[in-house]
Write a protein that holds these residues in place. Structure first.
Motif, short mmCIF file in Angstrom:
data_model
loop_
_atom_site.label_atom_id
_atom_site.label_comp_id
_atom_site.label_asym_id
_atom_site.label_seq_id
_atom_site.Cartn_x
_atom_site.Cartn_y
_atom_site.Cartn_z
N PHE A 26 0.80 -1.22 0.00
CA PHE A 26 0.00 0.00 0.00
C PHE A 26 0.84 1.27 0.00
O PHE A 26 0.30 2.36 0.15
CB PHE A 26 -0.96 -0.01 1.20
CG PHE A 26 -2.01 -1.08 1.11
CD1 PHE A 26 -3.10 -0.92 0.28
CD2 PHE A 26 -1.88 -2.26 1.83
CE1 PHE A 26 -4.06 -1.91 0.17
CE2 PHE A 26 -2.83 -3.26 1.72
CZ PHE A 26 -3.93 -3.08 0.89
N LYS A 101 -7.32 3.02 -0.73
CA LYS A 101 -6.48 2.01 -1.39
C LYS A 101 -6.95 0.59 -1.06
O LYS A 101 -7.00 -0.29 -1.92
CB LYS A 101 -5.02 2.18 -0.96
CG LYS A 101 -4.26 3.28 -1.71
CD LYS A 101 -2.82 3.33 -1.26
CE LYS A 101 -1.98 4.23 -2.16
NZ LYS A 101 -1.75 3.62 -3.49
N ASP A 104 -10.28 -0.17 -2.85
CA ASP A 104 -10.09 -0.42 -4.28
C ASP A 104 -9.72 -1.87 -4.56
O ASP A 104 -9.98 -2.38 -5.65
CB ASP A 104 -9.00 0.51 -4.83
CG ASP A 104 -9.49 1.94 -5.00
OD1 ASP A 104 -10.72 2.15 -5.00
OD2 ASP A 104 -8.65 2.85 -5.12
#
Length: 209
Positions: A26, A101, A104
């Motif tokens: 990430f 993030k 998603d």
């Protein structure tokens, strides 16, 4: 590997590896820079962040590590707390970007029929004492229909009906000066610290938006 912050044995190694993998996937370092988290010299913010997370998941804390001479990190306690308490760090933005993030990655794995939604909660947090805590105030508790001393932590989360992700949060205090029971610090109105304190005294419906 910072062995001193982990439990001994295989579990400790797996914990550190999992956190390191999360930071890599990430791109946590990039997110921290976007939120004004950086050091000009010394130990990197990545190392300090990993130390903090390892302590959380291992059920440890810096205070007890120092009391038992278990703390052997390359940074001091002052460095650690300056990192956590820096008025320039936009932690609200950091958690928002990180949750985006993660979401998603989750969304493509679920059915298109699943409904995504935001969830907002502002249940009252009532500490035993907040007279010396900045912006501590008498706030109205809609559950008991009474005023209590403390804060209303407003939390924003994202869910697809199965998974829940915390997005960000802020403490809410009373906007009435008569309800404040502790002092308010003075900050440059253009600073992030001043904007956050202004948000604290905003009505819940406005803070939510």
């Amino acid at each position: 590997m910072p062995i001193s912050i982990l439990p001994h044995g295989k579990d400790g190694q797996e914990l550190f590896n999992a956190i390191s993998s999360f930071f890599s996937v990430f791109r946590i370092g990039n997110l921290l820079r976007k939120c004004n988290v950086q050091k000009e010299k010394g130990v990197s913010v990545i190392d300090i962040s990993k130390y903090k997370l390892c302590n959380v998941f291992a059920g440890r804390n810096m205070y007890m590590q120092q009391k038992t001479s278990f703390f052997k990190e390359a940074f001091s306690m002052n460095t650690f707390y300056r990192f956590l308490n820096s008025p320039k760090t936009n932690w609200l933005r950091f958690t928002t970007l990180l949750s985006k993030k993660v979401a998603d990655i989750i969304v493509p794995l679920t059915s298109e029929k699943r409904v995504n939604a935001f969830v907002v909660d502002d249940s009252l947090s009532e500490p035993t004492s907040c007279k010396q805590t900045e912006l501590g105030s008498r706030v109205f508790d809609h559950t008991s229909m009474k005023y209590r001393m403390g804060y209303r932590p407003m939390t924003l989360g994202w869910t697809d009906g199965n998974t829940f992700l915390p997005v960000n949060s802020c403490l809410l205090a009373s906007s009435k000066e008569s309800n404040l029971i502790s002092p308010i610090g003075q900050y440059d109105g253009r600073s992030l610290a001043a904007r956050r304190r202004k948000l604290v005294q905003t009505k819940g419906t406005e803070a939510m938006i």
